[in-house]
Motif scaffolding. Structure first.
Motif, short mmCIF file in Angstrom:
data_model
loop_
_atom_site.label_atom_id
_atom_site.label_comp_id
_atom_site.label_asym_id
_atom_site.label_seq_id
_atom_site.Cartn_x
_atom_site.Cartn_y
_atom_site.Cartn_z
N HIS A 108 0.81 -1.22 0.00
CA HIS A 108 0.00 0.00 0.00
C HIS A 108 0.84 1.27 0.00
N ILE A 109 1.94 1.27 0.75
CA ILE A 109 2.75 2.49 0.82
C ILE A 109 3.49 2.71 -0.51
N ILE A 110 3.91 1.61 -1.17
CA ILE A 110 4.55 1.75 -2.48
C ILE A 110 3.52 2.22 -3.51
N ASN A 111 2.32 1.67 -3.47
CA ASN A 111 1.28 2.14 -4.40
C ASN A 111 1.01 3.62 -4.23
N GLN A 112 1.00 4.08 -2.99
CA GLN A 112 0.79 5.50 -2.76
C GLN A 112 1.93 6.32 -3.36
N ALA A 113 3.15 5.82 -3.25
CA ALA A 113 4.31 6.51 -3.84
C ALA A 113 4.21 6.52 -5.36
N ILE A 114 3.74 5.44 -5.95
CA ILE A 114 3.58 5.39 -7.40
C ILE A 114 2.52 6.40 -7.85
N GLU A 115 1.42 6.48 -7.12
CA GLU A 115 0.38 7.47 -7.44
C GLU A 115 0.96 8.89 -7.37
N TRP A 116 1.75 9.14 -6.33
CA TRP A 116 2.40 10.45 -6.19
C TRP A 116 3.32 10.70 -7.38
N ALA A 117 4.11 9.69 -7.78
CA ALA A 117 5.04 9.86 -8.91
C ALA A 117 4.28 10.19 -10.19
N MET A 118 3.13 9.58 -10.36
CA MET A 118 2.31 9.86 -11.55
C MET A 118 1.82 11.30 -11.54
N THR A 119 1.30 11.75 -10.40
CA THR A 119 0.76 13.11 -10.34
C THR A 119 1.87 14.15 -10.38
#
Length: 176
Positions: free
Chosen positions: A112-123
């Motif tokens: 979950h924390i990596i997915n949140q980082a990936i979402e941040w990287a996308m935005t």
């Protein structure tokens, strides 16, 4: 801030704030003693509360830096940090590091924390998120692959572990 519930355990993942520094210093020290999969042995390259406070404040000022914490009942149980370069030719890329206290493995906090980082990287319009992992950390490698990371390279005999053997470090990346 995002809320999760896995195996009846609730936790949140949120951005780190300077008041987290004391807990982060203790958690990092503890994690370093719980597994050999980190770069350090317990007590090496120690970061103090003050060091963490400075790091968090600095990360808040840089658009290609991110510091997240996972928290259960107001106790930090894991963290993730993405660090990018300030150089023009490299600022599209961040390196990710993640760690979770052993008592909380299996709750999908890492995922979950990596997915949140990936979402941040996308935005944030980053192009690449990379990380390093010891080859024998099979659960982590499988998780990273599940999340879209691919092997870019291998550092031969990069880590000396307590069994007296040298292990390769895998260089993994996910392109956004």
């Amino acid at each position: 801030m995002k809320h999760y519930c896995v195996n009846e355990q609730e936790y949140i993942i949120r951005q780190a704030v300077p008041t987290d520094a004391e807990q982060l210093a203790r958690v990092r020290y503890q994690i370093d003693g719980e597994t050999e999969m980190m770069d350090r042995v317990q007590g090496e390259a120690l970061l103090t509360e003050r060091d963490f406070c400075t790091l968090i404040e600095s990360d808040q000022q840089l658009s290609n830096h991110l510091f997240l914490v996972a928290e259960i009942d107001q106790h930090i149980v894991g963290f993730l940090r993405c660090e990018g370069s300030q150089l023009q030719r490299s600022c599209h890329h961040v390196e990710l590091g993640v760690a979770v206290l052993k008592n909380y493995w299996g709750l999908r906090i890492g995922q979950h924390i990596i997915n949140q980082a990936i979402e941040w990287a996308m935005t944030t319009k980053l192009r690449k998120v990379s990380l390093k992992v010891v080859e024998i950390n099979e659960k982590a490698v499988m998780l990273y692959q599940k999340l879209g990371f691919v092997e870019e390279g291998r550092l031969k005999e990069d880590k000396l572990l307590s069994d007296g053997l040298y292990y390769d470090t895998l260089l993994l990346a996910r392109y956004i």
